[in-house]
Design an enzyme around this catalytic site. Structure first.
Site, PDB file in Angstrom:
ATOM      1  N   ARG A 197       5.746  -9.524  16.835  1.00 46.00           N
ATOM      2  CA  ARG A 197       6.530  -8.405  16.289  1.00 46.00           C
ATOM      3  C   ARG A 197       5.933  -7.092  16.784  1.00 46.00           C
ATOM      4  O   ARG A 197       4.758  -6.806  16.553  1.00 46.00           O
ATOM      5  CB  ARG A 197       6.491  -8.445  14.764  1.00 46.00           C
ATOM      6  CG  ARG A 197       7.114  -7.259  14.034  1.00 46.00           C
ATOM      7  CD  ARG A 197       6.693  -7.345  12.585  1.00 46.00           C
ATOM      8  NE  ARG A 197       7.336  -6.402  11.682  1.00 46.00           N
ATOM      9  CZ  ARG A 197       6.860  -5.203  11.391  1.00 46.00           C
ATOM     10  NH1 ARG A 197       5.755  -4.757  11.967  1.00 46.00           N
ATOM     11  NH2 ARG A 197       7.492  -4.437  10.518  1.00 46.00           N
TER      12      ARG A 197
ATOM     13  N   ASP B 130       0.931   5.171   1.916  1.00 46.51           N
ATOM     14  CA  ASP B 130       0.316   5.741   3.114  1.00 46.51           C
ATOM     15  C   ASP B 130      -0.629   6.913   2.859  1.00 46.51           C
ATOM     16  O   ASP B 130      -1.507   7.173   3.679  1.00 46.51           O
ATOM     17  CB  ASP B 130       1.408   6.181   4.099  1.00 46.51           C
ATOM     18  CG  ASP B 130       2.034   4.991   4.812  1.00 46.51           C
ATOM     19  OD1 ASP B 130       1.418   3.913   4.800  1.00 46.51           O
ATOM     20  OD2 ASP B 130       3.133   5.138   5.380  1.00 46.51           O
TER      21      ASP B 130
ATOM     22  N   HIS C  27       0.850  -1.183   0.000  1.00 50.93           N
ATOM     23  CA  HIS C  27       0.000   0.000   0.000  1.00 50.93           C
ATOM     24  C   HIS C  27       0.891   1.240   0.000  1.00 50.93           C
ATOM     25  O   HIS C  27       2.118   1.158   0.142  1.00 50.93           O
ATOM     26  CB  HIS C  27      -0.907   0.015   1.228  1.00 50.93           C
ATOM     27  CG  HIS C  27      -0.137   0.059   2.520  1.00 50.93           C
ATOM     28  ND1 HIS C  27       0.534  -1.043   3.027  1.00 50.93           N
ATOM     29  CD2 HIS C  27       0.104   1.070   3.393  1.00 50.93           C
ATOM     30  CE1 HIS C  27       1.135  -0.713   4.153  1.00 50.93           C
ATOM     31  NE2 HIS C  27       0.907   0.566   4.395  1.00 50.93           N
TER      32      HIS C  27
ATOM     33  N   HIS D 231       4.829  -0.031   0.045  1.00 50.55           N
ATOM     34  CA  HIS D 231       5.498  -0.938   0.974  1.00 50.55           C
ATOM     35  C   HIS D 231       4.499  -1.907   1.582  1.00 50.55           C
ATOM     36  O   HIS D 231       3.287  -1.696   1.530  1.00 50.55           O
ATOM     37  CB  HIS D 231       6.203  -0.157   2.086  1.00 50.55           C
ATOM     38  CG  HIS D 231       5.287   0.749   2.868  1.00 50.55           C
ATOM     39  ND1 HIS D 231       4.843   1.964   2.369  1.00 50.55           N
ATOM     40  CD2 HIS D 231       4.696   0.607   4.090  1.00 50.55           C
ATOM     41  CE1 HIS D 231       4.046   2.535   3.250  1.00 50.55           C
ATOM     42  NE2 HIS D 231       3.931   1.729   4.309  1.00 50.55           N
TER      43      HIS D 231
END
Length: 735
Positions: free
Chosen positions: A662, A582, A580, A652
Site C-alpha cells: 500500500r 496527529d 492516534h 484515526h
C-alpha cells in the site's frame, strides 16, 4: 470511640506528637550500623541509572532490580508495622469515652504517643535512617511511569538475557501503550528463540488488579454475559476498596514533612503547626481516591471511579437475575448520590420486581461502603475547616461530596469548581464534534475533474473530506515506480523497518531526497518533479475546501509504502497504524488529548493521497476519542485524497495490510511559518537552481536509451539507499 467536640483542638494537637515522632524516625537511636537494613530506593535507582550511562550492564541490572524490590519491601514493612501497632495504646484509648477534664487530654496524648513509639521502633528495626526519608516527586514520577523497566529492558538485552528483557519491556509497555518503539521491541521478543509466553507478564500487576478486573467486567458486559460481569464488578469494587485502604496506610506510616517555618513574624503556634501536619496527612489519605482511579502511566484519573463501578454492578446483577443483590448495591450507590432520580427510579423498579414496594430484608447497603463514605465525610469536614480557618489548601477528589460538608464561606468557590468539573465531563462527548482549528469544510474545489466523494456528513465527523480524481492513473504509476526505485526502508521512522507493526515493512521517500537522487541521475527528473508538484496540488485543494483564514505551510511530506510480510499474517489482530491524533497525545480512557511533546503540536491539517488499491486491508478509519467507536472508513484508490484537521476531533488509524503493498503520499500542514518544512524549501531551491541542468542531463540520457537509464537508476538506487539512509531519519512520521 467518639471524640468530644470541645476537645477537637486537643485531639488535633496530640496528632503532632504522633506525626513528629514519625518524622524523626531517622534519628532513632539503635544500632550504630545500618548493615542489613533497607537502603533508600531512590539512591539505588540513581546509582543504577548512572551505571546504565556508563554501560556497566551487570551493575545496572543489579541496582535497578534492587531499587524496585527495596521499594516493594518498604511498602510491605510499613503495612506490617501498621498492623502490628494497631493495638498499641489500647488501654489509653479505651479510657477516652469515660474520662473528663485534664485526664482526657492526658489519656489522648498517651494513646498517640504509644502508637507513634511502636511504629517508630518497628520501622527502625528494618529500614535504615536514610531509607525512611521521603523521596522526591521526580522519583515518584519515575516509578509511577515505570521508567526503571525501560532501563532494564535495554540492560537485559545488552546482557543477552532476552526472557528478562521481554518481561521488562512488557511491564513498561502496560503503562506506556503509546510507546511505539517498545511495542515494536515486544513483537521482536515474541519471535526470538528462547523467549516464552511466560515472559510477557506485568511485573506490577499486583498493584493494578482492580484495573484488570475493571477491563474484564467491561468485556463481559459487551458480550452480555451478565453473571460473569456481576462477579467481576463485585471483585473490582472489593479490590478498589483494598487498594484505597493500602494507600491510606502508606500515608499514615510514611515519614511526613514538617510544616514550613514562616519566619519570626509568623503567628503560627504549636496548634497551627499541629493542624497543618495532621491536615496534610488527611489530604494524603483523600488523594488516594485519585491515585487508585488513575491507570498506570496515565495523567488523569477516572472521575467517580467507585460510584461508577457500583452503577455497573447493580445493572449487571439485575440483568443476571440477582435482584436482592442489585437492591443492596443500588442502596450503596445512593450513599454517594442520595437524591439521584435515576437511581431512585431503579430502586423502585427493583422493589416491584421483588413483589413489594417496601425494602426487602437483607438488602441494606454494604457495610464496607458505609464505612468508606462515613470516614471520607469526617475527613472532608476537617479539611474544609482547615481551608476556612487555617489557610490550608485542599482539592476535593470527589464529585459526590454533599454541599453541607462545605462551610458557607467556601460554598461559592466550591460550587464554581464543581460546576467546572461537571461541565468538563458533559463536554466530553461534545468535544468529539467541536473543532477549534479554524477550518470550515465546504469551500470550493478549484481543480477541474476533482469531485467530492465524502464530506463531513458521510464521514460522521468534523472537517473531513474525501476527494477523487486528484491524480491520473498514469501519475499514480509514475510515483509508484519512483517509490520502488528510491524508497528506503525505515525512512522517516528513525531507520526502523517496522515502526508500527512487526507484520509489515515500511519504506519512505522525502521530497528532498527525491530531488537529490534526481540531481545525481539515479531517478527520473520528471518523477521527482511530479512528487514536488503533487504537494502543491494538495495544499491548494485543501486550503480552498477548508476555507483556511490564514496561510498554510508544508510541515512534512512523505511518500510511504507499507508491505505485508508474507507468511506472517496468520492470526494477526493488530493494526497497520494504531489509532492516534496527529497533533496531541490521545488518552482514550479519559477521552483527553494532551497537546504536548512528543506529539507534533504544530500540525493543523493532515492529508493522505493514495496511489493504488491492489492490496488487502489498509483502510483508513476514524474513531471517537475512545479509540474504539469507528465513525467512518475510507478505502484507498489511485488519486483519492483524504483531508482532515489534525486535532482531537479526528482520531484515526489504518487497518492491517495483510497482503500486497500500500503506497500513499502523506502530508501535514501548519499555520505557523516557524514550523514550515525547511527540507522542502531546500528541495524547491535546488530545483530552481539546478532544474535546467538536470533537464538537459535527462534529455541526453533519454537519447542514449531510456530503458538502460531506468535499469541503471534502480540498480544504483539500491546502493544510494544505503548511502543516504541516515540523512533523513527524524521521527517526523512517528505519530
Amino acid at each position: 470511640m467518639a471524640l468530644h467536640s470541645n476537645r477537637l483542638s486537643v485531639y488535633v494537637a496530640s496528632l503532632i506528637v504522633f506525626l513528629t515522632l514519625l518524622s524523626f524516625i531517622s534519628a532513632a537511636p539503635g544500632s550504630s550500623s545500618s548493615l542489613g537494613l533497607l537502603q533508600p530506593y531512590d539512591f539505588l535507582y540513581y546509582s543504577g541509572v548512572r551505571s546504565y550511562f556508563n554501560e556497566e550492564w551487570s551493575k545496572t541490572a543489579e541496582l535497578l532490580e534492587k531499587s524496585i524490590s527495596t521499594k516493594e519491601s518498604l511498602f510491605r514493612i510499613r503495612r506490617q508495622c501498621y498492623d502490628d501497632c494497631t493495638k498499641a495504646g489500647g488501654d489509653a484509648l479505651s479510657k477516652l469515652d469515660s474520662e473528663d477534664g485534664d485526664l482526657w487530654d492526658l489519656w489522648a496524648l498517651d494513646w498517640v504517643q504509644q502508637k507513634a513509639e511502636c511504629l517508630r521502633f518497628c520501622m527502625g528495626q528494618s529500614v535504615s535512617p536514610a531509607g525512611l526519608l521521603p523521596v522526591s516527586s521526580d522519583i515518584e514520577y519515575e516509578f509511577a511511569t515505570r521508567n526503571p523497566y525501560n532501563f532494564l529492558q535495554v540492560t537485559y538485552y545488552k546482557l543477552e538475557k532476552m526472557q528478562k528483557a521481554a518481561s521488562a519491556a512488557h511491564t513498561f509497555f502496560v503503562a506506556n501503550p503509546s510507546h511505539l518503539e517498545m511495542r515494536n521491541n515486544i513483537e521482536k521478543y515474541r519471535r526470538m528463540e528462547g523467549v516464552t509466553e511466560e515472559a510477557f507478564q506485568d511485573r506490577e500487576a499486583e498493584n493494578e488488579k482492580h484495573w484488570v478486573l475493571y477491563d474484564a467486567a467491561l468485556q463481559f458486559e459487551a458480550s452480555s454475559d451478565w453473571a460473569q460481569a456481576a462477579q467481576k464488578w463485585r471483585e473490582c469494587v472489593n479490590e478498589t476498596l483494598r487498594q484505597t485502604e493500602e494507600c491510606r496506610v502508606q500515608c499514615k506510616v510514611a515519614s511526613q514533612r514538617l510544616p514550613e517555618d514562616r519566619g519570626v513574624d509568623s503567628v503560627d503556634g504549636v496548634f497551627e503547626k499541629a493542624a497543618a501536619l495532621s491536615l496534610s496527612l488527611l489530604s494524603c489519605q483523600q488523594s488516594c481516591v485519585t491515585q487508585v482511579a488513575t491507570r498506570p502511566g496515565r495523567i488523569s484519573s477516572q472521575e467517580d471511579f467507585l460510584p461508577t463501578q457500583l452503577e455497573h454492578l447493580h445493572i449487571a446483577q439485575f440483568k443476571a437475575g440477582d435482584i436482592r443483590g442489585a437492591v443492596q448495591t443500588l442502596r450503596s450507590l445512593l450513599l454517594f448520590y442520595p437524591s439521584d432520580t435515576d437511581s431512585l427510579d431503579n430502586l423502585q423498579l427493583y422493589y416491584e420486581t421483588l413483589g413489594g414496594d417496601s425494602e426487602p430484608q437483607g438488602t441494606q447497603p454494604a457495610q464496607e461502603i458505609v464505612r468508606y463514605v462515613s470516614l471520607s465525610l469526617q475527613e472532608k469536614k476537617l479539611l474544609y475547616f482547615g481551608m476556612e480557618n487555617l489557610d490550608f489548601t485542599f482539592t476535593d477528589p470527589d464529585l459526590w461530596t454533599p454541599e453541607d460538608v462545605v462551610p458557607e464561606s467556601l460554598r461559592e468557590i466550591w460550587r464554581a469548581e464543581k460546576e467546572k468539573i461537571n461541565e468538563k465531563m458533559k463536554e466530553g462527548e461534545k468535544q468529539e464534534e467541536v473543532d477549534d482549528s479554524g477550518f470550515y469544510a465546504g469551500g470550493p474545489v478549484p481543480q477541474v475533474g476533482v469531485t467530492i466523494t465524502m464530506d463531513d456528513e458521510i464521514l460522521n465527523g468534523t472537517n473531513r473530506v474525501v476527494l477523487d480524481g486528484v491524480m491520473t492513473q498514469k501519475e499514480c504509476d509514475t510515483i509508484l515506480q519512483l517509490a520502488t526505485a528510491a524508497a528506503s526502508a525505515g525512512d522517516g521512522y528513525r531507520g526502523r523497518r517496522s515502526p508500527h507493526t512487526p507484520h509489515e515493512t515500511f519504506e519512505g521517500l522525502t521530497v528532498l531526497r527525491a530531488v537529490k537522487l534526481a540531481q545525481d541521475g539515479l531517478v527520473n527528473q520528471s518523477d521527482a518533479k511530479l512528487l514536488l508538484e503533487l504537494g502543491d496540488r494538495v495544499i491548494n485543494l485543501l486550503h480552498s475546501y477548508f476555507r483556511s483564514p490564514s496561510g498554510l505551510f508544508f510541515s512534512f511530506t512523505h511518500l510511504v509504502c507499507r508491505s505485508a510480510i508474507t507468511g506472517d499474517q496468520e492470526g494477526r489482530l493488530d493494526l497497520s497504524h494504531p489509532v492516534h491524533v496527529d497533533n496531541c497525545l490521545l488518552e482514550p480512557a479519559t477521552r483527553q488529548c494532551w497537546r504536548e511533546p512528543p506529539a507534533f503540536t504544530h500540525r493543523d491539517l493532515s492529508a493522505i493521497l493514495y496511489l493504488n488499491d491492489d492490496f488487502d486491508g489498509g483502510e483508513l478509519f476514524f474513531t471517537n476519542r475512545d479509540a474504539k467507536t469507528v465513525t467512518a472508513r475510507v478505502k484507498p484508490s489511485c488519486g483519492r485524497l483524504v483531508g482532515f484537521s489534525s486535532g482531537p476531533v479526528n482520531p484515526h488509524g489504518v487497518t492491517a495490510v495483510t497482503s500486497g503493498r500500500r503506497c500513499a503520499l502523506a502530508l501535514w500542514f501548519t499555520k505557523e511559518k516557524l514550523y514550515r518544512d525547511m527540507e522542502r524549501e531546500e528541495a524547491e531551491a535546488m530545483w530552481a537552481t539546478d532544474g535546467q541542468s538536470m533537464e538537459k542531463k535527462e534529455d541526453k540520457t533519454d537519447k542514449e536509451g531510456s530503458a538502460t537509464a531506468s535499469r541503471s537508476g534502480r540498480r544504483q538506487g539500491g546502493k544510494e539507499k544505503n548511502k543516504e539512509r541516515n540523512i533523513v531519519t527524524g521521527g517526523k512520521d512517528e505519530l
